[in-house]
Design a protein around this motif. Structure first.
Motif, PDB file in Angstrom:
ATOM      1  N   SER A  61      59.555 -18.682  61.238  1.00 23.72           N
ATOM      2  CA  SER A  61      59.674 -18.861  62.617  1.00 23.72           C
ATOM      3  C   SER A  61      58.738 -19.979  63.610  1.00 23.72           C
ATOM      4  N   GLU A  62      57.816 -20.644  63.419  1.00 27.36           N
ATOM      5  CA  GLU A  62      57.539 -21.806  63.467  1.00 27.36           C
ATOM      6  C   GLU A  62      57.844 -23.346  63.442  1.00 27.36           C
ATOM      7  N   GLU A  64      61.353 -25.593  62.092  1.00 28.08           N
ATOM      8  CA  GLU A  64      62.836 -25.988  61.508  1.00 28.08           C
ATOM      9  C   GLU A  64      63.382 -26.943  60.725  1.00 28.08           C
ATOM     10  N   TYR A  87      63.420 -21.039  56.055  1.00 28.21           N
ATOM     11  CA  TYR A  87      63.261 -21.656  56.804  1.00 28.21           C
ATOM     12  C   TYR A  87      64.699 -21.528  57.752  1.00 28.21           C
TER      13      TYR A  87
END
Length: 218
Positions: A61-62, A64, A87
């Protein structure tokens, strides 16, 4: 959110420059390179980490990811590795790209400056369209393909997956280019590609099979 540019070679540095010079909106708190081969740990102040290190430092979630290699076969392999780890791929489209109505861009695409993309074009996942390339209306460019600088793809052409279209190459309209094909530098393709291979010249002719599925391999 942070951005990992997967591969720290020349193409990865070009992608970084697009962000740092404002061609692409910088919406990330931090940008770094992901590279499993490089022995360097940074370039011009930008950290270089292996994918294993990245997974330890950032949750799905952190971060990309965008993939910055010009080799279609490796683009696909890296895409699988990134997505299997959970990811997400992000698309990077430069501000001065011109594209028409109904055109769609898949996750992980990189569209460089001064490109023209017509109406109802489908640029699939993990494709690169490099500077000054032109893709006419109602085309499809398959996953993990690479359209090089100044290349031209005529209308209603279907480009398969993992295809490499070389700099200043031209593909006539209403053609089909098979998966894993290579269209050489400056080649002019005037008929559909019937088998996976390397095509060169004007008009383009079959040179050899693409047995290793690599563009730049020795």
């Amino acid at each position: 959110m942070v951005l990992g540019i997967y591969c720290s070679g020349s193409l990865g540095k070009e992608v970084l420059n697009l962000i740092l010079t404002g061609q692409i909106e910088n919406r990330w708190e931090k940008i770094f390179f992901i590279d499993d081969i490089s022995k360097e740990k940074e370039w011009n102040g930008i950290q270089i980490q292996s994918f294993d290190e990245i997974k330890q430092n950032f949750t799905v979630s952190e971060m990309e990811v965008v993939i910055a290699t010009g080799e279609p076969f490796y683009r696909e392999q890296i895409q699988r590795r990134v997505e299997e780890a959970g990811y997400s791929l992000t698309a990077l489209i430069c501000k001065d790209v011109v594209f028409g109505q109904g055109t769609r861009f898949g996750d992980g695409c990189i569209i460089f400056p001064f490109c023209y993309i017509g109406n109802d074009v489908h640029i699939e996942k993990n494709v690169i369209v490099h500077t000054g390339a032109k893709v006419e209306s109602e085309c499809s460019v398959g996953k993990s393909s690479f359209v090089s600088l100044g290349a031209f793809i005529g209308a209603e052409t279907f480009v398969g997956e993992r295809v490499f279209i070389g700099p200043n190459a031209a593909v006539k309209d209403n053609l089909e280019v098979k998966n894993d094909s290579i269209i050489g530098i400056g080649a002019v393709l005037v008929k559909s590609v019937e088998s996976c291979g390397v095509y060169v010249g004007n008009p383009a002719h079959f040179l050899r099979n693409n047995e290793r599925y690599l563009v730049f391999g020795k």
